[in-house]
Write a protein that holds these residues in place. Structure first.
Motif, PDB file in Angstrom:
ATOM      1  N   GLU A  63      12.626 -36.742  -6.157  1.00  0.00           N
ATOM      2  CA  GLU A  63      13.651 -35.874  -6.729  1.00  0.00           C
ATOM      3  C   GLU A  63      14.481 -36.673  -7.735  1.00  0.00           C
ATOM      4  OE1 GLU A  63      15.840 -33.100  -8.005  1.00  0.00           O
ATOM      5  OE2 GLU A  63      14.340 -32.564  -6.501  1.00  0.00           O
ATOM      6  N   SER A  67      17.252 -39.882  -6.807  1.00  0.00           N
ATOM      7  CA  SER A  67      16.546 -41.173  -6.759  1.00  0.00           C
ATOM      8  C   SER A  67      17.080 -42.073  -7.866  1.00  0.00           C
ATOM      9  CB  SER A  67      15.044 -40.945  -6.939  1.00  0.00           C
ATOM     10  OG  SER A  67      14.554 -40.065  -5.948  1.00  0.00           O
ATOM     11  N   HIS A  91       6.585 -36.419 -11.355  1.00  0.00           N
ATOM     12  CA  HIS A  91       7.767 -37.015 -10.718  1.00  0.00           C
ATOM     13  C   HIS A  91       7.396 -38.131  -9.731  1.00  0.00           C
ATOM     14  CE1 HIS A  91      10.401 -33.265 -11.593  1.00  0.00           C
ATOM     15  NE2 HIS A  91      10.236 -34.021 -12.653  1.00  0.00           N
ATOM     16  N   ASP A 115      10.505 -34.952  -2.593  1.00  0.00           N
ATOM     17  CA  ASP A 115      10.814 -33.548  -2.887  1.00  0.00           C
ATOM     18  C   ASP A 115      11.255 -32.774  -1.649  1.00  0.00           C
ATOM     19  OD1 ASP A 115      10.407 -33.782  -5.580  1.00  0.00           O
ATOM     20  OD2 ASP A 115       8.447 -32.794  -5.588  1.00  0.00           O
TER      21      ASP A 115
END
Length: 129
Positions: A63, A67, A91, A115
């Protein structure tokens, strides 16, 4: 009559147990979804010429808003002025640009939030020659 009642109770218990097992097994994959580094550049304990960035790739998407990574010198002072970022549509790679680094030891500290919300963190050192 008592046997029928006992059989129904046993049948209900087995159905509930089976349902609980399915739910548990179905959520086991989610419980293990933590983002862990699979490649760091510079690598841990590496001796390198001054890198222009630190880049860490993870095994699961992370995320971007939660992060981050920082780089500190041997005195514990943060040397990256730029904010770290998460790259690409997948990502899975986080990077931070670095200024020209003097010779010495540096420590990378990272926090990666998958996530699904699971948080991992770590650190490693590299040396600029």
């Amino acid at each position: 009559m008592k046997i029928v009642s006992t059989l129904r109770s046993l049948e209900s218990f087995l159905c509930l147990s089976a349902a609980a097992g399915v739910i548990f097994l179905g959520s086991a994959g989610q419980a293990l979804a933590h983002a862990h580094p699979v490649h760091e550049s510079p690598a841990p304990n590496a001796i390198v010429t001054a890198p222009s960035e630190v880049r860490i790739s993870y095994d699961d998407p992370i995320e971007p808003a939660l992060s981050h990574l920082t780089v500190q010198n041997a005195q514990g002072k943060q040397v990256n002025q730029a904010k770290s970022s998460v790259e690409g549509k997948a990502h899975k790679t986080m990077r931070v640009a670095l200024p020209a680094l003097a010779a010495g030891q540096y420590q990378v500290q990272w926090v990666a939030v998958a996530d699904d919300g699971h948080r991992t963190h770590g650190s490693y050192k590299f040396t600029v020659k």
